[in-house]
Design an enzyme around this catalytic site. Structure first.
Site, PDB file in Angstrom:
ATOM      1  N   HIS A  46       0.880   4.746  -2.234  1.00 36.88           N
ATOM      2  CA  HIS A  46       0.217   5.855  -1.550  1.00 36.88           C
ATOM      3  C   HIS A  46       1.148   6.672  -0.659  1.00 36.88           C
ATOM      4  O   HIS A  46       0.718   7.620  -0.019  1.00 36.88           O
ATOM      5  CB  HIS A  46      -0.992   5.336  -0.780  1.00 36.88           C
ATOM      6  CG  HIS A  46      -2.021   4.729  -1.692  1.00 36.88           C
ATOM      7  ND1 HIS A  46      -2.783   5.488  -2.546  1.00 36.88           N
ATOM      8  CD2 HIS A  46      -2.370   3.438  -1.937  1.00 36.88           C
ATOM      9  CE1 HIS A  46      -3.571   4.693  -3.256  1.00 36.88           C
ATOM     10  NE2 HIS A  46      -3.336   3.446  -2.908  1.00 36.88           N
ATOM     11  N   ARG A  56     -12.965  -1.859  -1.977  1.00 38.24           N
ATOM     12  CA  ARG A  56     -11.865  -1.102  -2.585  1.00 38.24           C
ATOM     13  C   ARG A  56     -10.520  -1.771  -2.261  1.00 38.24           C
ATOM     14  O   ARG A  56      -9.639  -1.834  -3.118  1.00 38.24           O
ATOM     15  CB  ARG A  56     -11.893   0.350  -2.084  1.00 38.24           C
ATOM     16  CG  ARG A  56     -10.923   1.268  -2.819  1.00 38.24           C
ATOM     17  CD  ARG A  56     -11.344   1.463  -4.266  1.00 38.24           C
ATOM     18  NE  ARG A  56     -10.350   2.217  -5.028  1.00 38.24           N
ATOM     19  CZ  ARG A  56      -9.328   1.647  -5.663  1.00 38.24           C
ATOM     20  NH1 ARG A  56      -9.155   0.346  -5.629  1.00 38.24           N
ATOM     21  NH2 ARG A  56      -8.479   2.382  -6.352  1.00 38.24           N
ATOM     22  N   CYS A 115       0.851  -1.193   0.000  1.00 36.41           N
ATOM     23  CA  CYS A 115       0.000   0.000   0.000  1.00 36.41           C
ATOM     24  C   CYS A 115       0.888   1.245   0.000  1.00 36.41           C
ATOM     25  O   CYS A 115       0.627   2.214  -0.697  1.00 36.41           O
ATOM     26  CB  CYS A 115      -0.895   0.037   1.244  1.00 36.41           C
ATOM     27  SG  CYS A 115      -1.854  -1.452   1.546  1.00 36.41           S
ATOM     28  N   CYS A 159      -7.922  -3.101  -5.007  1.00 32.15           N
ATOM     29  CA  CYS A 159      -6.496  -2.735  -4.979  1.00 32.15           C
ATOM     30  C   CYS A 159      -5.620  -3.990  -5.017  1.00 32.15           C
ATOM     31  O   CYS A 159      -4.664  -4.060  -5.783  1.00 32.15           O
ATOM     32  CB  CYS A 159      -6.179  -1.955  -3.702  1.00 32.15           C
ATOM     33  SG  CYS A 159      -5.938  -0.210  -3.972  1.00 32.15           S
TER      34      CYS A 159
END
Lengths: 269, 107
Positions: free
Chosen positions: A187, A226, A183, A230
């Site tokens: 991000h 979501r 992640c 992802c």
């Protein structure tokens, strides 16, 4: 000798971890404040639309007739409908459902998200659980999100919840899937850059606005949906909605978002 | 053995052009190489801007083998690289990696 001091050692370690939640939160804020020095960190609750003016303008137009509005209205009707034993959601949740800022909570040794709490309430009152991807669940959580708007996220991580928090944090920083992304790679490391035409949003604020109507889905869907999307995009196994790893990831992301404004439901491209 | 080498020398320019075309297809294909998701390169529409543009590749990578290693697993050189390890994770076959490398090296 060592064994005698083990409990003391544990206490030191875990009290250090307690402080770590706050340290993690500070670190996240500082990271995005530095990376996007012209954007107030609180603005990331709007995701990509905090970063891209043109996309923001399009989004504000979409928000003039919010595509999640029906979901909120239908959710309110469901929320007010009494259970067969005469009780209702109001017996489980205070303030007309304006409670989202207190979730996820750590109870009975597990992370209890809003969706899980809705089902716990139903089961306690003799009703059947709802499927986590059901329309009814999305409507109820849309209403709860709407009723909770403008509250500030206010969850606390008690000491017995620290292992769950840590596992969520581990998940966030672990590479996964054929494409080998964590992640944090998308991000944090390359946040704000474009994958083809898609801008990568900040994680600080990812949890404030669910469920969300996505044009791509043509319907309202959950945060865990979501997450699963992802995971699929990086060639990793998508886990079931409300599985333990997703709940713990949500717990981590929400704990570091303490103090942020709830702005759900939202619309996204 | 000498005969084989001679044959390769004659045939390879044709094979190369074909490989470059196949490599380009893979590089642009969203579900395969998808190099365009992150890298700008000639002929590719709507590139991402995560990673450096692919230009003057022979200057940046005089050794083809170094470029190939980068495509095969970029984390060998940089453990924090976000570039997917196309070879190590089997995203592309060894043959496809060669085709992509031929294409990228031609940019």
């Amino acid at each position: 000798m060592f064994v005698r001091f083990l409990p003391v050692l544990f206490m030191i370690l875990s009290s250090a971890s307690m402080a770590d939640v706050e340290a993690d939160r500070e670190a996240f804020r500082a990271f995005y404040a530095k990376r996007f020095s012209s954007i107030p960190v609180e603005a990331h609750v709007d995701g990509v639309y905090a970063l891209d003016e043109a996309k923001r303008a399009q989004w504000l137009e979409m928000e003039e007739f919010p595509p999640y509005e029906f979901s909120v209205d239908d959710g309110e009707a469901l929320y007010d409908e009494p259970f067969t034993d005469g009780s209702g959601y109001g017996d489980c949740f205070a303030d007309g459902g304006a409670v989202k800022h207190l979730y996820p909570r750590f109870e009975g040794g597990e992370v209890v998200t809003m969706e899980v709490a809705v089902n716990q309430c139903r089961v306690q009152h003799g009703m059947e659980s709802l499927a986590y991807d059901s329309e009814e669940m999305m409507q109820l959580t849309s209403y709860i999100a709407y009723a909770s708007r403008d509250q500030l996220i206010d969850i606390k991580v008690p000491e017995d919840a620290l292992p769950a928090y840590e596992r969520g944090k581990q998940f966030y920083y672990s590479r996964r899937g054929q494409l080998n992304f964590s992640c944090s790679h998308c991000h944090m490391q390359i946040v704000g850059s474009q994958l083809r035409a898609e801008v990568l949003s900040a994680s600080y604020g990812h949890v404030t606005h669910w469920p969300t109507y996505r044009l791509k889905w043509q319907e309202v869907g959950s945060l865990h949906r979501r997450f699963a999307e992802c995971n699929g995009q990086v060639g990793a196994e998508a886990l079931p909605l409300q599985s333990q790893p997703y709940r713990e990831l949500e717990y981590f992301l929400t704990a570091i978002a303490r103090g942020l404004l709830l702005n759900g439901p939202a619309s996204r491209k | 053995m000498k005969k084989v080498l001679f044959l390769l020398a004659v045939v390879s320019p044709i094979v190369m052009a074909d490989d470059i075309n196949k490599g380009r297809e893979l590089a642009f294909d969203r579900s395969r190489g998808n190099c365009l998701a992150c890298h700008m390169m000639e002929g590719g529409e709507m590139p991402g801007n995560v990673a450096p543009p692919l230009i003057a590749m022979k200057t940046r990578f005089p050794e083809r083998s170094v470029l190939r290693e980068q495509v095969w697993d970029a984390t060998i050189r940089n453990p924090e690289s976000v570039m997917p390890p196309y070879g190590r994770h089997g995203v592309l076959t060894e043959e496809e990696i060669d085709q992509v490398v031929d294409f990228v090296h031609s940019l």
